[in-house]
Write a protein that holds these residues in place. Structure first.
Motif, PDB file in Angstrom:
ATOM      1  N   LEU A  76       0.821  -1.206   0.000  1.00  0.00           N
ATOM      2  CA  LEU A  76       0.000   0.000   0.000  1.00  0.00           C
ATOM      3  C   LEU A  76       0.856   1.257   0.000  1.00  0.00           C
ATOM      4  CD1 LEU A  76      -2.730  -0.962   2.643  1.00  0.00           C
ATOM      5  CD2 LEU A  76      -3.083  -0.725   0.173  1.00  0.00           C
ATOM      6  N   GLU A  77       1.986   1.191   0.693  1.00  0.00           N
ATOM      7  CA  GLU A  77       2.812   2.374   0.912  1.00  0.00           C
ATOM      8  C   GLU A  77       3.959   2.536  -0.080  1.00  0.00           C
ATOM      9  OE1 GLU A  77       2.432   4.578   3.365  1.00  0.00           O
ATOM     10  OE2 GLU A  77       1.180   3.616   4.885  1.00  0.00           O
ATOM     11  N   GLU A  78       4.530   1.421  -0.553  1.00  0.00           N
ATOM     12  CA  GLU A  78       5.820   1.490  -1.231  1.00  0.00           C
ATOM     13  C   GLU A  78       5.904   0.589  -2.453  1.00  0.00           C
ATOM     14  OE1 GLU A  78       8.389   2.090   2.929  1.00  0.00           O
ATOM     15  OE2 GLU A  78       8.174   0.108   2.016  1.00  0.00           O
ATOM     16  N   VAL A  79       6.860   0.929  -3.305  1.00  0.00           N
ATOM     17  CA  VAL A  79       7.297   0.065  -4.396  1.00  0.00           C
ATOM     18  C   VAL A  79       8.775  -0.233  -4.147  1.00  0.00           C
ATOM     19  CG1 VAL A  79       7.727  -0.138  -6.871  1.00  0.00           C
ATOM     20  CG2 VAL A  79       5.640   0.973  -6.056  1.00  0.00           C
ATOM     21  N   ASN A 101      19.653   8.219  -7.825  1.00  0.00           N
ATOM     22  CA  ASN A 101      18.932   9.470  -7.620  1.00  0.00           C
ATOM     23  C   ASN A 101      17.438   9.182  -7.649  1.00  0.00           C
ATOM     24  OD1 ASN A 101      21.264  11.131  -7.524  1.00  0.00           O
ATOM     25  ND2 ASN A 101      21.365  11.124  -9.758  1.00  0.00           N
ATOM     26  N   ILE A 102      16.770   9.452  -6.554  1.00  0.00           N
ATOM     27  CA  ILE A 102      15.315   9.289  -6.476  1.00  0.00           C
ATOM     28  C   ILE A 102      14.690  10.675  -6.526  1.00  0.00           C
ATOM     29  CG2 ILE A 102      13.395   8.411  -5.109  1.00  0.00           C
ATOM     30  CD1 ILE A 102      15.366   6.448  -3.801  1.00  0.00           C
ATOM     31  N   LEU A 103      13.998  10.960  -7.603  1.00  0.00           N
ATOM     32  CA  LEU A 103      13.363  12.254  -7.816  1.00  0.00           C
ATOM     33  C   LEU A 103      11.852  12.084  -7.702  1.00  0.00           C
ATOM     34  CD1 LEU A 103      15.566  13.327 -10.866  1.00  0.00           C
ATOM     35  CD2 LEU A 103      15.926  13.857  -8.449  1.00  0.00           C
ATOM     36  N   PRO A 104      11.096  13.178  -7.634  1.00  0.00           N
ATOM     37  CA  PRO A 104       9.643  13.062  -7.467  1.00  0.00           C
ATOM     38  C   PRO A 104       8.952  12.222  -8.531  1.00  0.00           C
ATOM     39  CG  PRO A 104      10.337  15.304  -7.006  1.00  0.00           C
ATOM     40  CD  PRO A 104      11.535  14.590  -7.557  1.00  0.00           C
ATOM     41  N   VAL A 127       6.515  10.015  -6.364  1.00  0.00           N
ATOM     42  CA  VAL A 127       7.000   9.385  -5.142  1.00  0.00           C
ATOM     43  C   VAL A 127       7.361  10.457  -4.121  1.00  0.00           C
ATOM     44  CG1 VAL A 127       7.918   7.429  -6.449  1.00  0.00           C
ATOM     45  CG2 VAL A 127       9.420   9.318  -5.860  1.00  0.00           C
ATOM     46  N   LYS A 128       7.351  10.066  -2.858  1.00  0.00           N
ATOM     47  CA  LYS A 128       7.780  10.953  -1.782  1.00  0.00           C
ATOM     48  C   LYS A 128       9.292  10.770  -1.609  1.00  0.00           C
ATOM     49  CE  LYS A 128       3.383  10.370   0.685  1.00  0.00           C
ATOM     50  NZ  LYS A 128       2.757   9.894   1.945  1.00  0.00           N
ATOM     51  N   VAL A 129      10.043  11.735  -2.042  1.00  0.00           N
ATOM     52  CA  VAL A 129      11.499  11.599  -2.067  1.00  0.00           C
ATOM     53  C   VAL A 129      12.072  11.422  -0.669  1.00  0.00           C
ATOM     54  CG1 VAL A 129      13.650  12.743  -2.698  1.00  0.00           C
ATOM     55  CG2 VAL A 129      11.669  12.902  -4.216  1.00  0.00           C
ATOM     56  N   LYS A 130      11.620  12.227   0.290  1.00  0.00           N
ATOM     57  CA  LYS A 130      12.194  12.175   1.641  1.00  0.00           C
ATOM     58  C   LYS A 130      11.911  10.861   2.349  1.00  0.00           C
ATOM     59  CE  LYS A 130      12.252  17.165   2.476  1.00  0.00           C
ATOM     60  NZ  LYS A 130      11.798  18.268   3.374  1.00  0.00           N
ATOM     61  N   THR A 142      18.829  -2.359  -3.510  1.00  0.00           N
ATOM     62  CA  THR A 142      17.416  -2.323  -3.138  1.00  0.00           C
ATOM     63  C   THR A 142      16.968  -0.869  -3.050  1.00  0.00           C
ATOM     64  OG1 THR A 142      17.591  -4.398  -1.911  1.00  0.00           O
ATOM     65  CG2 THR A 142      15.699  -2.986  -1.423  1.00  0.00           C
ATOM     66  N   ILE A 143      15.955  -0.519  -3.833  1.00  0.00           N
ATOM     67  CA  ILE A 143      15.448   0.851  -3.873  1.00  0.00           C
ATOM     68  C   ILE A 143      13.996   0.833  -3.398  1.00  0.00           C
ATOM     69  CG2 ILE A 143      15.010   2.874  -5.328  1.00  0.00           C
ATOM     70  CD1 ILE A 143      17.094   1.719  -7.287  1.00  0.00           C
ATOM     71  N   VAL A 144      13.700   1.627  -2.386  1.00  0.00           N
ATOM     72  CA  VAL A 144      12.351   1.700  -1.831  1.00  0.00           C
ATOM     73  C   VAL A 144      11.756   3.059  -2.189  1.00  0.00           C
ATOM     74  CG1 VAL A 144      10.946   1.554   0.253  1.00  0.00           C
ATOM     75  CG2 VAL A 144      13.050   0.199   0.074  1.00  0.00           C
ATOM     76  N   LEU A 145      10.715   3.039  -3.013  1.00  0.00           N
ATOM     77  CA  LEU A 145      10.022   4.267  -3.427  1.00  0.00           C
ATOM     78  C   LEU A 145       8.725   4.391  -2.636  1.00  0.00           C
ATOM     79  CD1 LEU A 145      10.415   3.996  -7.322  1.00  0.00           C
ATOM     80  CD2 LEU A 145      11.926   5.153  -5.693  1.00  0.00           C
TER      81      LEU A 145
END
Length: 235
Positions: A76-79, A101-104, A127-130, A142-145
């Protein structure tokens, strides 16, 4: 910016030598492999594919030209995305050489010191960057968006290799980059499986005293974001 055809740069990462005389020689073979794969005559266009992981429940694999690019799953919260790191990175402080780099609305993954990324594409949605993060563990990036819209069903991770994001709410959500979209959206059955997983997560969250692990749906699985007044925001 990478295109779908650029994913062929992953083809020869496993061919580089493990002999390392210094830090530069450790990452240079990756660039050499990239140059050789992109300088040749472009082959006929090929489509990627998304399939269910054979052993990891609720996880999917995106492949291009028969080779895995990454694995991914969602809640529900993340990819969450899993990318195999280049095998020839220095063993000490390997994460230092990786550039994420994770951008909006964009994800970039590559190696520091080089002028192009392995992946440089728009994400399926904002995505919520912070609240997003990444780490390297046991050779896997592993990248959590963090989803901007809780409960939304992502029909893929990136917009550069599927058309799922083109028709959303009756609008083209990626008009500026529509030329790079390839017809590779997930099939209706896979989408229903994803929505089922998140609906059960939502039911469990809203009814902690019950066990919904084996619950089934009669007919079409509802949208976990909008069902019964919409998903709640706990924080």
């Amino acid at each position: 910016m990478s295109k779908l055809s650029d994913y062929s740069k992953f083809d020869h990462l496993d061919d580089v030598s493990d002999d390392e005389t210094d830090e530069a020689s450790a990452v240079a073979p990756v660039t050499a492999a990239t140059s050789s794969s992109t300088s040749t005559t472009n082959p006929p266009a090929k489509k990627g594919s998304t399939k269910k992981h054979p052993t990891e429940q609720n996880r999917y694999i995106f492949e291009f030209s028969g080779q895995k690019v990454y694995e991914w799953e969602q809640s529900l919260e993340e990819v969450t995305i899993y990318i195999d790191a280049p095998p020839n990175l220095p063993k000490n402080n390997a994460a230092h050489y990786i550039d994420v780099n994770i951008l909006p609305n964009r994800l970039q993954v590559g190696l520091k010191g080089f002028d192009r990324y392995f992946i440089d594409e728009k994400t399926f949605d904002k995505v919520k960057v912070k609240e997003s993060s990444w780490y390297l563990d046991d050779g896997v990036i592993t990248i959590v968006l963090a989803k901007c819209f809780r409960g939304q069903t992502w029909e893929g991770v990136l917009c550069g290799h599927h058309d799922a994001a083109v028709q959303r709410d009756g609008k083209n959500s990626d008009q500026s980059n529509s030329g790079s979209v390839v017809n590779e959206s997930i099939d209706p059955h896979t989408k229903q499986e994803m929505q089922r997983t998140m609906m059960l997560e939502r039911f469990q969250e809203e009814n902690p005293g019950f066990d919904f692990r084996d619950a089934t749906f009669n007919g079409e699985v509802p949208d976990p974001r909008t069902f019964m007044g919409g998903v709640g925001y706990n924080h």
